[in-house]
Design an enzyme around this catalytic site. Sequence first.
Site, PDB file in Angstrom:
ATOM      1  N   GLY A   1       1.562  -6.720   5.761  1.00  0.00           N
ATOM      2  CA  GLY A   1       1.063  -8.063   6.097  1.00  0.00           C
ATOM      3  C   GLY A   1       1.468  -8.569   7.468  1.00  0.00           C
TER       4      GLY A   1
ATOM      5  CD1 TRP B   1      -6.232   7.147   8.545  1.00  0.00           C
ATOM      6  CD2 TRP B   1      -5.833   7.030  10.738  1.00  0.00           C
ATOM      7  NE1 TRP B   1      -5.747   5.881   8.831  1.00  0.00           N
ATOM      8  CE2 TRP B   1      -5.505   5.790  10.174  1.00  0.00           C
ATOM      9  CE3 TRP B   1      -5.644   7.199  12.119  1.00  0.00           C
ATOM     10  CZ2 TRP B   1      -5.002   4.715  10.913  1.00  0.00           C
ATOM     11  CZ3 TRP B   1      -5.159   6.135  12.871  1.00  0.00           C
ATOM     12  CH2 TRP B   1      -4.843   4.917  12.265  1.00  0.00           C
TER      13      TRP B   1
ATOM     14  CD  GLU C   1      -0.911  -6.472  12.449  1.00  0.00           C
ATOM     15  OE1 GLU C   1      -0.033  -6.638  13.326  1.00  0.00           O
ATOM     16  OE2 GLU C   1      -0.867  -5.553  11.627  1.00  0.00           O
TER      17      GLU C   1
ATOM     18  CB  THR D   1      -0.927   0.035   1.238  1.00  0.00           C
ATOM     19  OG1 THR D   1      -0.130  -0.163   2.406  1.00  0.00           O
ATOM     20  CG2 THR D   1      -1.985  -1.045   1.173  1.00  0.00           C
TER      21      THR D   1
ATOM     22  CG  ASN E   1       3.210  -5.796  15.077  1.00  0.00           C
ATOM     23  OD1 ASN E   1       2.818  -5.243  14.054  1.00  0.00           O
ATOM     24  ND2 ASN E   1       2.776  -6.984  15.435  1.00  0.00           N
TER      25      ASN E   1
ATOM     26  CG  ASP F   1      -0.272  -3.663  16.352  1.00  0.00           C
ATOM     27  OD1 ASP F   1       0.670  -4.102  15.663  1.00  0.00           O
ATOM     28  OD2 ASP F   1      -1.273  -3.124  15.859  1.00  0.00           O
TER      29      ASP F   1
HETATM   30 CA    CA Z   1       0.935  -4.048  13.374  1.00  0.00          CA
END
Ligand code: CA
Length: 581
Positions: free
Chosen positions: A198, A488, A200, A182, A277, A319
Amino acid sequence: MLYRPGFIAALFAVMALMGTSVMSPASAGVTDQDIANDAKTTSQIVTNGMGRAAQRFSPLKTVNKSNVNKLVPVWAFSFGGEKQRGQEAQPLIYDGVMYVTASYSRLFAVDIKTGEELWQYDARLPDGIMPCCDVINRGAAIYGGMVYFGTLDAKLVALDSKTGKVKWKKKLGDYKAGYSMTAAPMIVKGKVITGVSGGEFGIVGKVEARDAKTGKLAWSRPVIEGHMGTLNGKPSTMTGKKNATWPGDMWKWGGGATWLGGTYDEETDTIFYGTGNPAPWNSHLRKGDNLYAASRIGLNPDTGEIKWHYQTTPWEGWDFDGVNEVVSFNSGGKKLAATADRNGFFYVLDRTNGKLVNATPFVKQISWAKEIDLKTGRPVFIDSNRAGDPTKSEGKKGKAIFSVPSFLGGKNWMPMAYSQNTGLFYVPSNEWGMDLWNEQVTYKKGAAYLGAGFTIKPLFEDYIGSLKAIDPKDGSIKWEMKNNAPLWAGVMTTAGGLVFTGTPEGYFMALDDQTGKVLWKFQTGSGVVSQPVTWDQDGEQYVAVVSGWGGAVPLWGGDVAKRVKHLNQGGSVWVFKMPKG
Ligand code: CA
Protein backbone atom coordinates in the site's frame (compact mmCIF):
# COMPACT_ATOMS: atom_id res chain seq x y z
CA MET A 1 17.99 -43.11 26.83
CA LEU A 2 18.21 -43.70 23.09
CA TYR A 3 15.02 -44.03 21.13
CA ARG A 4 15.46 -46.66 18.46
CA PRO A 5 12.92 -47.04 15.64
CA GLY A 6 11.96 -50.46 17.00
CA PHE A 7 11.25 -48.97 20.40
CA ILE A 8 9.04 -46.22 18.91
CA ALA A 9 7.09 -48.78 16.86
CA ALA A 10 6.61 -50.91 19.97
CA LEU A 11 5.47 -47.88 21.95
CA PHE A 12 2.95 -46.94 19.25
CA ALA A 13 1.64 -50.50 19.21
CA VAL A 14 1.17 -50.45 22.99
CA MET A 15 -0.53 -47.03 22.84
CA ALA A 16 -2.83 -48.25 20.06
CA LEU A 17 -3.75 -51.32 22.20
CA MET A 18 -4.49 -49.01 25.11
CA GLY A 19 -6.78 -46.94 22.89
CA THR A 20 -4.54 -43.88 23.07
CA SER A 21 -4.92 -41.72 20.02
CA VAL A 22 -1.63 -41.42 18.17
CA MET A 23 -1.18 -38.53 15.79
CA SER A 24 0.54 -39.64 12.61
CA PRO A 25 3.18 -37.21 11.36
CA ALA A 26 1.04 -36.38 8.32
CA SER A 27 -2.00 -35.32 10.32
CA ALA A 28 0.16 -33.17 12.61
CA GLY A 29 1.06 -31.17 9.54
CA VAL A 30 4.21 -29.25 8.65
CA THR A 31 6.67 -28.95 11.55
CA ASP A 32 9.39 -26.42 12.38
CA GLN A 33 11.86 -29.13 11.41
CA ASP A 34 10.22 -29.52 7.98
CA ILE A 35 10.57 -25.79 7.45
CA ALA A 36 14.17 -25.66 8.69
CA ASN A 37 15.14 -28.54 6.35
CA ASP A 38 13.16 -27.41 3.32
CA ALA A 39 16.15 -26.43 1.17
CA LYS A 40 17.58 -29.97 1.49
CA THR A 41 14.34 -31.95 1.38
CA THR A 42 13.43 -32.80 -2.19
CA SER A 43 10.08 -34.53 -1.58
CA GLN A 44 8.17 -31.43 -0.45
CA ILE A 45 8.24 -27.62 -0.67
CA VAL A 46 6.96 -25.97 2.52
CA THR A 47 8.53 -22.50 2.28
CA ASN A 48 8.37 -19.59 -0.08
CA GLY A 49 11.85 -19.52 -1.63
CA MET A 50 12.39 -23.32 -1.49
CA GLY A 51 14.17 -22.99 1.84
CA ARG A 52 14.42 -20.24 4.41
CA ALA A 53 17.42 -18.62 2.76
CA ALA A 54 15.29 -18.28 -0.41
CA GLN A 55 18.11 -19.55 -2.62
CA ARG A 56 15.56 -21.34 -4.81
CA PHE A 57 18.15 -24.05 -5.42
CA SER A 58 17.09 -27.70 -5.63
CA PRO A 59 19.61 -30.50 -5.00
CA LEU A 60 17.73 -32.62 -7.57
CA LYS A 61 19.58 -33.64 -10.73
CA THR A 62 17.43 -36.35 -12.29
CA VAL A 63 16.49 -33.69 -14.81
CA ASN A 64 19.75 -32.19 -16.02
CA LYS A 65 21.49 -30.52 -18.93
CA SER A 66 21.65 -33.72 -20.97
CA ASN A 67 17.98 -34.70 -20.73
CA VAL A 68 15.91 -31.59 -19.96
CA ASN A 69 14.89 -31.38 -23.62
CA LYS A 70 12.68 -34.44 -22.96
CA LEU A 71 10.56 -32.71 -20.29
CA VAL A 72 6.82 -33.04 -21.05
CA PRO A 73 3.61 -31.85 -19.35
CA VAL A 74 1.90 -34.24 -16.90
CA TRP A 75 -1.17 -32.15 -16.14
CA ALA A 76 -2.41 -28.57 -16.20
CA PHE A 77 -4.92 -27.05 -13.82
CA SER A 78 -7.07 -24.01 -14.64
CA PHE A 79 -7.88 -21.38 -12.00
CA GLY A 80 -11.10 -20.76 -13.93
CA GLY A 81 -13.28 -17.74 -13.20
CA GLU A 82 -14.24 -14.85 -15.44
CA LYS A 83 -11.50 -12.69 -14.03
CA GLN A 84 -7.90 -13.68 -14.70
CA ARG A 85 -5.07 -11.12 -14.59
CA GLY A 86 -1.55 -11.65 -13.23
CA GLN A 87 -0.58 -15.01 -11.65
CA GLU A 88 2.61 -14.59 -9.61
CA ALA A 89 2.43 -17.44 -7.09
CA GLN A 90 4.93 -20.04 -5.99
CA PRO A 91 3.18 -23.38 -5.33
CA LEU A 92 3.79 -25.35 -2.11
CA ILE A 93 3.97 -29.17 -2.18
CA TYR A 94 3.06 -31.21 0.90
CA ASP A 95 1.63 -34.65 1.62
CA GLY A 96 0.43 -35.29 -1.94
CA VAL A 97 -1.12 -31.86 -2.35
CA MET A 98 -0.15 -28.69 -4.22
CA TYR A 99 -1.27 -25.46 -2.53
CA VAL A 100 -1.30 -22.60 -5.00
CA THR A 101 -2.74 -19.10 -4.82
CA ALA A 102 -4.23 -17.16 -7.72
CA SER A 103 -5.42 -13.68 -8.67
CA TYR A 104 -8.28 -12.11 -6.67
CA SER A 105 -7.11 -13.78 -3.44
CA ARG A 106 -7.93 -17.40 -4.30
CA LEU A 107 -6.23 -20.51 -2.94
CA PHE A 108 -6.45 -23.99 -4.49
CA ALA A 109 -5.50 -27.41 -3.12
CA VAL A 110 -4.75 -29.80 -5.98
CA ASP A 111 -3.88 -33.52 -5.97
CA ILE A 112 -0.29 -33.62 -7.27
CA LYS A 113 -0.70 -37.04 -8.88
CA THR A 114 -3.79 -36.28 -10.94
CA GLY A 115 -4.13 -32.49 -11.06
CA GLU A 116 -7.64 -32.85 -9.62
CA GLU A 117 -8.96 -30.07 -7.37
CA LEU A 118 -9.40 -31.03 -3.69
CA TRP A 119 -10.79 -27.70 -2.51
CA GLN A 120 -10.83 -24.01 -3.40
CA TYR A 121 -11.03 -20.97 -1.15
CA ASP A 122 -12.20 -17.64 -2.59
CA ALA A 123 -11.81 -14.59 -0.38
CA ARG A 124 -14.97 -12.48 -0.61
CA LEU A 125 -13.38 -9.15 -1.53
CA PRO A 126 -15.23 -5.90 -0.83
CA ASP A 127 -15.66 -3.21 -3.47
CA GLY A 128 -13.06 -0.53 -3.10
CA ILE A 129 -9.92 -2.60 -2.57
CA MET A 130 -6.88 -0.64 -3.73
CA PRO A 131 -4.12 -2.91 -5.00
CA CYS A 132 -1.58 -0.63 -6.69
CA CYS A 133 -0.15 -3.20 -9.06
CA ASP A 134 -2.70 -5.77 -10.16
CA VAL A 135 -4.85 -8.24 -8.20
CA ILE A 136 -2.05 -10.74 -7.82
CA ASN A 137 -1.02 -13.09 -4.99
CA ARG A 138 2.48 -14.50 -4.53
CA GLY A 139 1.82 -17.60 -2.46
CA ALA A 140 0.95 -19.21 0.86
CA ALA A 141 2.67 -20.52 3.97
CA ILE A 142 1.97 -23.95 5.47
CA TYR A 143 2.41 -25.12 9.07
CA GLY A 144 0.83 -27.47 11.61
CA GLY A 145 -2.16 -28.56 9.53
CA MET A 146 -2.98 -25.04 8.37
CA VAL A 147 -2.29 -23.03 5.26
CA TYR A 148 -2.00 -19.22 5.44
CA PHE A 149 -2.29 -16.47 2.87
CA GLY A 150 -2.95 -12.74 2.58
CA THR A 151 -5.80 -11.09 0.70
CA LEU A 152 -6.30 -7.90 -1.29
CA ASP A 153 -8.46 -6.44 1.49
CA ALA A 154 -5.48 -6.79 3.88
CA LYS A 155 -6.58 -9.88 5.79
CA LEU A 156 -4.48 -12.84 6.86
CA VAL A 157 -6.48 -16.05 6.51
CA ALA A 158 -5.66 -19.42 8.12
CA LEU A 159 -7.32 -22.43 6.48
CA ASP A 160 -7.49 -26.09 7.45
CA SER A 161 -5.07 -27.67 4.98
CA LYS A 162 -7.28 -30.75 4.52
CA THR A 163 -10.62 -29.04 3.99
CA GLY A 164 -10.00 -25.37 3.15
CA LYS A 165 -12.28 -24.31 6.04
CA VAL A 166 -11.40 -21.00 7.72
CA LYS A 167 -9.70 -21.52 11.11
CA TRP A 168 -9.11 -17.85 11.78
CA LYS A 169 -8.90 -14.54 9.94
CA LYS A 170 -7.13 -11.35 11.07
CA LYS A 171 -7.09 -7.80 9.77
CA LEU A 172 -3.61 -6.54 8.80
CA GLY A 173 -4.69 -3.01 7.92
CA ASP A 174 -7.58 -0.84 6.70
CA TYR A 175 -8.13 -1.55 3.01
CA LYS A 176 -9.99 1.78 2.74
CA ALA A 177 -6.71 3.50 3.61
CA GLY A 178 -4.94 1.55 0.87
CA TYR A 179 -3.60 -1.46 2.79
CA SER A 180 -3.55 -4.79 0.96
CA MET A 181 -1.58 -8.04 1.13
CA THR A 182 -0.09 -10.01 -1.75
CA ALA A 183 3.16 -11.56 -0.44
CA ALA A 184 3.52 -15.09 0.89
CA PRO A 185 3.57 -15.13 4.72
CA MET A 186 6.52 -16.79 6.47
CA ILE A 187 6.61 -19.11 9.49
CA VAL A 188 9.28 -18.52 12.17
CA LYS A 189 9.22 -20.25 15.59
CA GLY A 190 5.49 -20.93 15.61
CA LYS A 191 4.55 -17.45 14.39
CA VAL A 192 3.21 -16.20 11.07
CA ILE A 193 5.28 -13.24 9.86
CA THR A 194 3.72 -10.76 7.45
CA GLY A 195 4.22 -7.32 5.95
CA VAL A 196 1.74 -5.06 4.14
CA SER A 197 1.29 -3.51 0.71
CA GLY A 198 0.00 0.00 0.00
CA GLY A 199 3.01 2.33 -0.21
CA GLU A 200 1.53 4.41 -3.02
CA PHE A 201 -1.39 5.39 -0.72
CA GLY A 202 0.67 6.76 2.17
CA ILE A 203 0.23 3.76 4.46
CA VAL A 204 2.91 2.95 7.04
CA GLY A 205 4.87 -0.23 6.37
CA LYS A 206 5.20 -2.75 9.20
CA VAL A 207 6.27 -6.29 9.96
CA GLU A 208 4.06 -8.37 12.28
CA ALA A 209 4.16 -11.75 14.02
CA ARG A 210 1.06 -13.71 14.98
CA ASP A 211 0.62 -16.97 16.82
CA ALA A 212 0.15 -19.56 14.07
CA LYS A 213 -2.52 -21.49 16.01
CA THR A 214 -4.73 -18.60 17.07
CA GLY A 215 -3.73 -15.58 14.98
CA LYS A 216 -3.10 -13.54 18.14
CA LEU A 217 -0.70 -10.65 17.50
CA ALA A 218 2.68 -11.22 19.19
CA TRP A 219 4.49 -8.13 17.97
CA SER A 220 4.20 -5.33 15.45
CA ARG A 221 7.08 -3.27 14.12
CA PRO A 222 6.31 -0.20 11.99
CA VAL A 223 9.28 0.50 9.75
CA ILE A 224 8.99 4.30 9.62
CA GLU A 225 10.70 6.27 12.37
CA GLY A 226 8.44 7.86 14.98
CA HIS A 227 5.85 5.06 15.06
CA MET A 228 5.48 2.82 18.15
CA GLY A 229 5.88 -0.93 18.02
CA THR A 230 3.94 -3.41 20.17
CA LEU A 231 4.89 -6.59 22.00
CA ASN A 232 2.31 -8.92 23.61
CA GLY A 233 -0.44 -6.31 23.40
CA LYS A 234 1.56 -3.44 24.91
CA PRO A 235 3.56 -0.60 23.36
CA SER A 236 7.19 -1.72 23.02
CA THR A 237 9.64 0.75 21.53
CA MET A 238 9.54 3.58 19.03
CA THR A 239 11.01 2.83 15.61
CA GLY A 240 14.10 5.06 15.29
CA LYS A 241 13.85 8.59 16.68
CA LYS A 242 10.95 10.85 15.70
CA ASN A 243 11.95 13.52 13.15
CA ALA A 244 15.60 12.43 13.06
CA THR A 245 15.41 11.88 9.30
CA TRP A 246 11.88 13.10 8.40
CA PRO A 247 10.73 16.75 8.41
CA GLY A 248 7.51 17.81 10.21
CA ASP A 249 4.60 15.38 10.04
CA MET A 250 5.68 13.59 6.87
CA TRP A 251 6.60 10.40 8.81
CA LYS A 252 2.91 9.92 9.67
CA TRP A 253 2.15 8.79 6.10
CA GLY A 254 5.70 7.75 5.33
CA GLY A 255 5.19 4.65 3.16
CA GLY A 256 7.92 2.03 3.41
CA ALA A 257 5.48 -0.73 2.50
CA THR A 258 6.83 -4.17 3.41
CA TRP A 259 5.06 -5.67 0.44
CA LEU A 260 7.36 -8.50 -0.60
CA GLY A 261 7.71 -10.65 2.48
CA GLY A 262 10.89 -11.65 4.24
CA THR A 263 13.42 -14.37 4.79
CA TYR A 264 14.77 -15.89 8.01
CA ASP A 265 18.34 -16.84 8.88
CA GLU A 266 18.62 -19.46 11.59
CA GLU A 267 22.40 -18.98 12.00
CA THR A 268 22.00 -15.38 13.16
CA ASP A 269 18.39 -15.82 14.36
CA THR A 270 17.34 -12.82 12.28
CA ILE A 271 14.34 -12.00 10.09
CA PHE A 272 15.31 -9.99 7.00
CA TYR A 273 12.72 -7.68 5.50
CA GLY A 274 12.84 -5.06 2.77
CA THR A 275 10.95 -1.77 2.92
CA GLY A 276 9.37 0.20 0.08
CA ASN A 277 9.91 3.77 -1.03
CA PRO A 278 9.16 6.64 1.34
CA ALA A 279 5.88 8.42 0.50
CA PRO A 280 5.10 10.53 -1.40
CA TRP A 281 7.29 10.19 -4.50
CA ASN A 282 8.02 13.94 -4.53
CA SER A 283 11.18 13.84 -2.41
CA HIS A 284 11.34 17.64 -1.98
CA LEU A 285 8.50 17.36 0.54
CA ARG A 286 10.58 15.14 2.86
CA LYS A 287 14.24 16.20 2.83
CA GLY A 288 16.31 13.70 4.81
CA ASP A 289 17.24 10.02 4.70
CA ASN A 290 13.65 8.98 5.56
CA LEU A 291 14.50 5.93 7.65
CA TYR A 292 13.71 3.07 7.46
CA ALA A 293 12.14 3.35 4.01
CA ALA A 294 14.03 1.95 0.98
CA SER A 295 16.08 -0.25 3.31
CA ARG A 296 16.78 -3.80 4.37
CA ILE A 297 16.22 -4.43 8.08
CA GLY A 298 17.27 -7.27 10.37
CA LEU A 299 14.66 -8.06 13.04
CA ASN A 300 14.68 -10.05 16.28
CA PRO A 301 12.05 -12.77 15.66
CA ASP A 302 11.00 -12.88 19.34
CA THR A 303 10.43 -9.16 19.93
CA GLY A 304 10.30 -7.43 16.55
CA GLU A 305 13.15 -5.10 17.55
CA ILE A 306 15.30 -3.82 14.69
CA LYS A 307 18.83 -5.25 15.05
CA TRP A 308 20.34 -3.48 12.07
CA HIS A 309 19.40 -1.67 8.89
CA TYR A 310 21.02 -0.99 5.56
CA GLN A 311 19.42 1.75 3.46
CA THR A 312 19.87 1.19 -0.27
CA THR A 313 18.44 4.56 -1.34
CA PRO A 314 18.59 7.35 1.29
CA TRP A 315 16.29 10.34 0.43
CA GLU A 316 14.75 8.11 -2.22
CA GLY A 317 13.14 10.02 -5.12
CA TRP A 318 12.54 7.55 -7.98
CA ASP A 319 10.19 4.96 -6.42
CA PHE A 320 13.12 2.64 -5.78
CA ASP A 321 11.41 0.40 -3.21
CA GLY A 322 13.98 -1.48 -1.13
CA VAL A 323 11.79 -4.55 -0.76
CA ASN A 324 13.84 -7.08 -2.65
CA GLU A 325 14.53 -10.47 -1.17
CA VAL A 326 17.59 -10.93 1.03
CA VAL A 327 19.18 -14.26 0.09
CA SER A 328 21.63 -15.80 2.59
CA PHE A 329 24.71 -17.60 1.34
CA ASN A 330 28.15 -18.42 2.71
CA SER A 331 31.35 -17.64 0.88
CA GLY A 332 34.98 -17.72 1.99
CA GLY A 333 33.87 -18.63 5.52
CA LYS A 334 31.73 -15.49 5.74
CA LYS A 335 28.02 -15.27 6.51
CA LEU A 336 26.76 -13.12 3.64
CA ALA A 337 23.47 -12.11 2.05
CA ALA A 338 22.77 -10.75 -1.41
CA THR A 339 19.98 -8.49 -2.62
CA ALA A 340 19.37 -6.91 -6.02
CA ASP A 341 17.63 -3.55 -5.66
CA ARG A 342 15.08 -1.70 -7.78
CA ASN A 343 17.74 1.05 -7.98
CA GLY A 344 19.94 -1.11 -10.25
CA PHE A 345 22.68 -2.13 -7.79
CA PHE A 346 23.45 -5.66 -6.60
CA TYR A 347 24.46 -5.61 -2.92
CA VAL A 348 26.36 -8.12 -0.82
CA LEU A 349 25.89 -7.58 2.92
CA ASP A 350 27.43 -9.13 6.02
CA ARG A 351 24.31 -10.78 7.39
CA THR A 352 25.55 -10.74 10.97
CA ASN A 353 25.34 -6.93 11.12
CA GLY A 354 23.93 -5.57 7.83
CA LYS A 355 27.24 -3.91 6.86
CA LEU A 356 27.92 -3.42 3.16
CA VAL A 357 30.53 -5.75 1.64
CA ASN A 358 30.13 -4.86 -2.04
CA ALA A 359 27.72 -3.12 -4.43
CA THR A 360 27.86 -3.25 -8.21
CA PRO A 361 25.51 -2.19 -11.03
CA PHE A 362 23.54 -5.03 -12.66
CA VAL A 363 21.75 -2.94 -15.29
CA LYS A 364 23.14 -0.51 -17.87
CA GLN A 365 23.16 3.30 -17.88
CA ILE A 366 22.21 3.86 -14.22
CA SER A 367 21.64 7.61 -14.04
CA TRP A 368 20.79 8.54 -10.44
CA ALA A 369 24.04 7.49 -8.71
CA LYS A 370 27.63 7.19 -9.87
CA GLU A 371 28.39 4.28 -7.56
CA ILE A 372 27.92 3.04 -4.01
CA ASP A 373 30.68 4.26 -1.69
CA LEU A 374 31.96 1.08 -0.04
CA LYS A 375 33.33 3.00 2.97
CA THR A 376 30.12 4.81 3.90
CA GLY A 377 27.68 2.36 2.27
CA ARG A 378 25.89 5.34 0.70
CA PRO A 379 25.20 6.07 -2.98
CA VAL A 380 27.22 8.81 -4.68
CA PHE A 381 24.25 10.75 -6.06
CA ILE A 382 24.15 12.47 -9.43
CA ASP A 383 22.26 15.52 -8.18
CA SER A 384 21.06 16.63 -11.61
CA ASN A 385 19.14 13.33 -11.94
CA ARG A 386 16.70 14.12 -9.12
CA ALA A 387 13.37 15.38 -10.51
CA GLY A 388 12.91 19.10 -9.76
CA ASP A 389 11.00 20.77 -6.95
CA PRO A 390 7.61 21.92 -8.34
CA THR A 391 7.59 24.95 -6.02
CA LYS A 392 10.72 26.18 -7.80
CA SER A 393 9.26 26.22 -11.30
CA GLU A 394 6.32 27.91 -12.98
CA GLY A 395 3.17 25.86 -13.43
CA LYS A 396 2.38 22.64 -11.60
CA LYS A 397 5.28 20.44 -12.66
CA GLY A 398 8.85 20.48 -11.45
CA LYS A 399 11.72 20.02 -13.89
CA ALA A 400 11.47 16.60 -15.59
CA ILE A 401 14.40 14.23 -15.84
CA PHE A 402 15.12 10.96 -17.67
CA SER A 403 16.12 8.36 -15.10
CA VAL A 404 17.50 4.81 -15.38
CA PRO A 405 16.28 2.40 -14.11
CA SER A 406 12.59 3.20 -14.45
CA PHE A 407 10.51 3.06 -11.28
CA LEU A 408 9.59 -0.55 -12.07
CA GLY A 409 13.22 -1.19 -11.31
CA GLY A 410 16.39 -2.81 -12.51
CA LYS A 411 14.70 -5.69 -10.77
CA ASN A 412 11.17 -5.76 -9.41
CA TRP A 413 9.51 -8.35 -7.14
CA MET A 414 10.50 -11.43 -9.14
CA PRO A 415 12.94 -13.45 -7.04
CA MET A 416 16.48 -14.29 -8.13
CA ALA A 417 18.06 -17.66 -7.40
CA TYR A 418 21.47 -18.79 -6.15
CA SER A 419 23.19 -21.95 -7.34
CA GLN A 420 25.25 -23.94 -4.87
CA ASN A 421 26.85 -25.58 -7.93
CA THR A 422 28.17 -22.46 -9.64
CA GLY A 423 28.21 -19.98 -6.75
CA LEU A 424 26.40 -17.52 -9.03
CA PHE A 425 23.18 -15.54 -8.59
CA TYR A 426 20.69 -15.59 -11.46
CA VAL A 427 18.95 -12.23 -11.52
CA PRO A 428 15.86 -11.41 -13.61
CA SER A 429 16.40 -7.76 -14.57
CA ASN A 430 15.02 -5.14 -16.96
CA GLU A 431 16.76 -2.42 -18.96
CA TRP A 432 14.48 0.60 -19.09
CA GLY A 433 14.23 4.23 -18.06
CA MET A 434 11.54 6.84 -17.39
CA ASP A 435 10.62 10.46 -17.78
CA LEU A 436 9.89 11.60 -14.23
CA TRP A 437 8.62 14.87 -12.79
CA ASN A 438 7.30 16.03 -9.42
CA GLU A 439 4.02 17.69 -8.53
CA GLN A 440 2.54 19.03 -5.30
CA VAL A 441 0.48 16.59 -3.24
CA THR A 442 -1.06 16.37 0.23
CA TYR A 443 -2.05 13.19 2.05
CA LYS A 444 -5.69 12.16 1.80
CA LYS A 445 -6.83 8.80 3.19
CA GLY A 446 -7.45 6.27 0.45
CA ALA A 447 -6.12 8.46 -2.39
CA ALA A 448 -2.95 7.92 -4.42
CA TYR A 449 -0.12 9.74 -2.67
CA LEU A 450 2.54 10.23 -5.33
CA GLY A 451 3.14 13.87 -6.23
CA ALA A 452 4.81 12.70 -9.42
CA GLY A 453 4.18 11.81 -13.04
CA PHE A 454 6.11 9.41 -15.25
CA THR A 455 6.39 7.53 -18.54
CA ILE A 456 8.43 4.34 -18.81
CA LYS A 457 10.52 3.88 -21.96
CA PRO A 458 12.66 1.03 -23.26
CA LEU A 459 16.39 1.74 -23.67
CA PHE A 460 17.01 -0.70 -26.50
CA GLU A 461 15.07 -1.64 -29.64
CA ASP A 462 15.38 -5.40 -29.33
CA TYR A 463 15.01 -6.19 -25.64
CA ILE A 464 14.01 -5.01 -22.17
CA GLY A 465 14.27 -8.23 -20.15
CA SER A 466 17.70 -9.52 -19.21
CA LEU A 467 18.42 -12.60 -17.09
CA LYS A 468 21.93 -12.25 -15.72
CA ALA A 469 24.34 -14.67 -14.04
CA ILE A 470 26.19 -12.61 -11.44
CA ASP A 471 29.28 -13.59 -9.46
CA PRO A 472 28.74 -12.25 -5.92
CA LYS A 473 32.51 -12.15 -5.34
CA ASP A 474 32.99 -9.12 -7.59
CA GLY A 475 29.60 -8.39 -9.18
CA SER A 476 30.83 -9.47 -12.62
CA ILE A 477 28.19 -10.63 -15.10
CA LYS A 478 29.03 -14.07 -16.52
CA TRP A 479 26.26 -14.23 -19.09
CA GLU A 480 23.03 -12.53 -20.07
CA MET A 481 19.88 -13.81 -21.75
CA LYS A 482 17.96 -11.02 -23.46
CA ASN A 483 14.18 -11.02 -23.84
CA ASN A 484 11.95 -8.71 -25.84
CA ALA A 485 9.31 -8.15 -23.11
CA PRO A 486 10.26 -7.18 -19.55
CA LEU A 487 11.06 -10.24 -17.41
CA TRP A 488 8.60 -10.64 -14.54
CA ALA A 489 9.08 -14.26 -13.40
CA GLY A 490 11.11 -15.72 -10.56
CA VAL A 491 14.10 -17.99 -11.13
CA MET A 492 15.01 -21.48 -9.85
CA THR A 493 18.34 -23.33 -10.06
CA THR A 494 19.03 -27.06 -9.72
CA ALA A 495 21.99 -29.34 -9.06
CA GLY A 496 21.28 -30.66 -12.55
CA GLY A 497 22.95 -27.48 -13.84
CA LEU A 498 19.70 -25.84 -14.87
CA VAL A 499 18.21 -22.38 -14.45
CA PHE A 500 14.42 -22.29 -14.84
CA THR A 501 12.40 -19.13 -15.52
CA GLY A 502 9.57 -17.82 -17.71
CA THR A 503 8.71 -14.96 -20.05
CA PRO A 504 5.65 -12.75 -20.64
CA GLU A 505 5.60 -14.21 -24.16
CA GLY A 506 4.42 -17.47 -22.52
CA TYR A 507 7.55 -19.59 -22.44
CA PHE A 508 8.67 -21.62 -19.46
CA MET A 509 12.33 -22.45 -20.07
CA ALA A 510 15.46 -24.16 -18.77
CA LEU A 511 18.90 -22.64 -19.35
CA ASP A 512 22.43 -23.95 -18.90
CA ASP A 513 23.70 -22.45 -15.62
CA GLN A 514 27.24 -21.98 -17.06
CA THR A 515 26.42 -20.46 -20.44
CA GLY A 516 22.83 -19.19 -20.41
CA LYS A 517 22.02 -21.32 -23.45
CA VAL A 518 18.30 -22.18 -23.63
CA LEU A 519 18.12 -26.00 -23.46
CA TRP A 520 14.33 -26.42 -23.35
CA LYS A 521 11.24 -24.27 -23.60
CA PHE A 522 7.52 -24.83 -23.50
CA GLN A 523 4.70 -22.48 -24.54
CA THR A 524 2.22 -22.31 -21.62
CA GLY A 525 -0.47 -20.31 -23.44
CA SER A 526 -0.15 -17.11 -21.38
CA GLY A 527 2.67 -15.07 -19.87
CA VAL A 528 4.79 -16.64 -17.14
CA VAL A 529 5.24 -14.13 -14.29
CA SER A 530 5.37 -16.59 -11.38
CA GLN A 531 7.89 -18.70 -9.45
CA PRO A 532 8.82 -22.24 -10.54
CA VAL A 533 9.35 -25.18 -8.18
CA THR A 534 10.69 -28.73 -8.46
CA TRP A 535 10.35 -31.82 -6.25
CA ASP A 536 10.60 -35.59 -6.48
CA GLN A 537 7.81 -38.06 -6.15
CA ASP A 538 7.91 -41.85 -6.60
CA GLY A 539 11.50 -41.57 -7.86
CA GLU A 540 10.71 -39.02 -10.55
CA GLN A 541 11.52 -35.29 -10.66
CA TYR A 542 8.62 -32.93 -11.26
CA VAL A 543 8.76 -29.25 -12.25
CA ALA A 544 5.82 -26.85 -11.92
CA VAL A 545 5.07 -23.27 -12.87
CA VAL A 546 2.03 -21.02 -12.87
CA SER A 547 1.05 -19.26 -16.11
CA GLY A 548 -1.04 -16.07 -16.43
CA TRP A 549 0.09 -12.73 -17.83
CA GLY A 550 -0.43 -9.55 -15.81
CA GLY A 551 1.15 -7.69 -12.92
CA ALA A 552 2.44 -4.13 -12.86
CA VAL A 553 3.88 -3.88 -16.38
CA PRO A 554 0.64 -3.73 -18.42
CA LEU A 555 -0.86 -1.33 -15.83
CA TRP A 556 2.03 1.09 -15.34
CA GLY A 557 4.37 0.44 -18.23
CA GLY A 558 3.90 3.61 -20.35
CA ASP A 559 5.53 3.05 -23.75
CA VAL A 560 6.52 -0.43 -22.59
CA ALA A 561 2.87 -1.41 -22.01
CA LYS A 562 2.28 -0.79 -25.73
CA ARG A 563 4.97 -3.37 -26.51
CA VAL A 564 3.19 -6.07 -24.52
CA LYS A 565 -0.46 -5.24 -25.14
CA HIS A 566 -0.94 -8.18 -27.54
CA LEU A 567 -0.13 -10.72 -24.79
CA ASN A 568 -3.09 -12.78 -23.57
CA GLN A 569 -4.19 -13.31 -19.98
CA GLY A 570 -4.61 -16.74 -18.42
CA GLY A 571 -4.53 -18.65 -15.17
CA SER A 572 -3.24 -22.19 -14.83
CA VAL A 573 -0.57 -24.40 -13.25
CA TRP A 574 1.56 -26.59 -15.48
CA VAL A 575 3.37 -29.66 -14.14
CA PHE A 576 6.16 -31.42 -16.07
CA LYS A 577 8.32 -34.54 -15.80
CA MET A 578 10.39 -36.86 -17.95
CA PRO A 579 8.54 -39.60 -19.82
CA LYS A 580 8.98 -43.00 -18.13
CA GLY A 581 11.86 -45.12 -19.46
CA1 CA B 1 6.65 1.93 -4.59
